[in-house]
Write a protein that holds these residues in place. Structure first.
Motif, short mmCIF file in Angstrom:
data_model
loop_
_atom_site.label_atom_id
_atom_site.label_comp_id
_atom_site.label_asym_id
_atom_site.label_seq_id
_atom_site.Cartn_x
_atom_site.Cartn_y
_atom_site.Cartn_z
N PRO A 131 -65.33 3.42 87.25
CA PRO A 131 -65.48 3.69 88.69
C PRO A 131 -65.27 2.43 89.52
O PRO A 131 -65.54 1.32 89.07
CB PRO A 131 -66.91 4.19 88.81
N ASN A 132 -64.79 2.63 90.74
CA ASN A 132 -64.71 1.53 91.70
C ASN A 132 -66.11 1.28 92.25
O ASN A 132 -66.67 2.12 92.95
CB ASN A 132 -63.75 1.89 92.85
N LYS A 133 -66.67 0.15 91.90
CA LYS A 133 -68.04 -0.14 92.28
C LYS A 133 -68.17 -0.51 93.76
O LYS A 133 -67.23 -1.02 94.38
CB LYS A 133 -68.57 -1.30 91.43
N ASN A 135 -70.43 -2.72 94.63
CA ASN A 135 -70.77 -4.15 94.54
C ASN A 135 -71.77 -4.55 95.61
O ASN A 135 -71.56 -5.50 96.38
CB ASN A 135 -69.50 -5.01 94.63
N HIS A 146 -71.97 7.30 89.75
CA HIS A 146 -70.56 7.30 90.14
C HIS A 146 -69.85 8.56 89.64
O HIS A 146 -68.63 8.68 89.79
CB HIS A 146 -69.86 6.06 89.59
N THR A 248 -66.30 6.82 94.97
CA THR A 248 -65.30 5.98 95.64
C THR A 248 -64.04 5.78 94.80
O THR A 248 -63.27 4.86 95.04
CB THR A 248 -65.92 4.61 95.97
N GLY A 249 -63.84 6.64 93.82
CA GLY A 249 -62.62 6.57 93.03
C GLY A 249 -62.81 5.80 91.73
O GLY A 249 -63.87 5.22 91.46
N TYR A 250 -61.75 5.79 90.95
CA TYR A 250 -61.78 5.19 89.62
C TYR A 250 -60.50 4.39 89.41
O TYR A 250 -59.56 4.49 90.20
CB TYR A 250 -61.93 6.28 88.55
N ARG A 251 -60.46 3.62 88.34
CA ARG A 251 -59.29 2.78 88.11
C ARG A 251 -58.99 2.70 86.61
O ARG A 251 -59.90 2.87 85.78
CB ARG A 251 -59.51 1.37 88.67
N ASP A 268 -52.42 -5.82 94.95
CA ASP A 268 -53.59 -4.96 94.79
C ASP A 268 -53.27 -3.67 94.03
O ASP A 268 -54.17 -3.02 93.50
CB ASP A 268 -54.18 -4.59 96.16
N MET A 296 -53.37 1.11 90.49
CA MET A 296 -54.45 1.50 91.40
C MET A 296 -54.06 2.68 92.28
O MET A 296 -54.92 3.27 92.93
CB MET A 296 -54.85 0.31 92.28
N THR A 298 -53.87 5.77 92.03
CA THR A 298 -54.22 6.85 91.12
C THR A 298 -53.88 8.23 91.68
O THR A 298 -53.97 9.22 90.96
CB THR A 298 -55.72 6.80 90.80
#
Length: 327
Positions: A131-133, A135, A146, A248-251, A268, A296, A298
């Protein structure tokens, strides 16, 4: 040790499509999947409905019959499972690939259970594992997830859903309908335009009528046990909160790709290097298939537009074998 013509890493729809094509063309292949059949789909929300219609989710022209035009998750699980079992595909489940190394012209694939040799390798691992953290402080609290499965868990709770894409909107609507007090935290000025066309008006109407509270142009600053600190257009605000769904999405696993020698773009997007005519990466004999090709981005590759990768890859392997046999 046995030498495979092809090892396919990932047993999702595209990995299965690669296995079907390899089997039809007489290649000695193996699919390795770290979880159950179509592991990523299995971990989708239990009530999820696909954006694509059933015929666009079909592989190898095997009909996918669903109750509605756009199938649900469980129908997809049934479809892909039946393909694997009825075609007796060579697949090892619950086996995780730890390392892929090329020595001379041979790929050494090490898993948590075994070691394999192959002349060619396909990476069809998708992007749903990382998952997009956010942070932010407090993201490690048990109240934060997530991944979303079922709205029942959040009934009668103050739930913050972070995100504005399909997964976030679906979760917000489902949980609100099961009795959650839902806040939707959106980084941009509006609900995402890629949200399913029959769902977007629903979420907008629920926001407009006040059933769901939306915070636009807002980010999460801090997560606490019983509240959430947000940064918005009017500065910092604090809201009461029981649970957070950070959708918030995944990568993709870029470290895994780079460890195999695959080059990624420096921007990016982190686009992996490959030849679209063969799907072969910058490493000879190492191919990419499915959503992994988009880095990215996705949202760029789906089942419906990447299922053709299987035919492209197997044809490229057969052509190379033909050339080698003639020399």
């Amino acid at each position: 040790m046995k030498m495979y013509d092809l090892i396919i890493i990932g047993g999702g729809p595209i990995g299965i499509a690669c296995g079907l094509e390899a089997q039809k063309k007489g290649l000695d292949y193996l699919i390795i999947e770290k979880g159950p059949i179509v592991n990523s789909l299995f971990h989708y929300p239990s009530n999820m409905q696909f954006f694509s219609s059933s015929e666009k989710l079909e592989i190898d022209e095997i009909p996918f019959i669903s109750k509605e035009a756009k199938p649900k998750r469980d129908e997809a699980l049934e479809y892909y499972r039946r393909i694997v079992t009825s075609n007796k595909l060579a697949i090892h489940l619950f086996e995780k690939v730890a390392r892929v190394e090329k020595q001379a012209e041979i790929f050494i694939i090490e898993t948590d259970k075994n070691t394999y040799n192959a002349l060619n390798t396909v990476v069809a691992t998708g992007f749903y594992d990382l998952p997009n953290k956010l942070n932010v402080p407090g993201e490690e609290l048990p109240k934060v997830s997530h991944y979303y499965d079922n709205p029942h868990f959040y009934a009668s709770q103050k739930l913050a859903v972070v995100g504005a894409s399909n997964s976030a909107v679906d979760a917000a609507l489902e949980c609100w309908r099961k009795g959650s007090e839902v806040s939707l935290i959106i980084r941009g000025p509006e609900v995402g335009h890629r949200v399913k066309y029959w769902v977007r008006p629903d979420i907008i109407n629920r926001i407009d009528e006040g059933s769901i509270t939306a915070y636009y142009d807002t980010t999460v600053k801090k997560i606490r046990n019983e509240e959430l600190v947000l940064n918005g257009p009017k500065g910092e605000i604090t809201i009461e909160n029981d649970f957070v769904l950070a959708l918030t999405g995944y990568r993709p696993n870029f470290d895994f790709l780079e460890a195999m020698g695959i080059k990624l773009s420096n921007d990016d997007k982190r686009l992996p290097q490959y030849n679209p005519d063969t799907m072969e990466s910058n490493v000879n004999g190492l191919y990419l298939a499915g959503v992994i090709c988009g880095g990215m981005e996705t949202h760029k590759w789906f089942i419906e537009n990447s299922r053709i990768h299987a035919k492209i890859i197997v044809q490229a392997i057969l052509q190379r074998q033909s050339i080698q046999s003639d020399t």
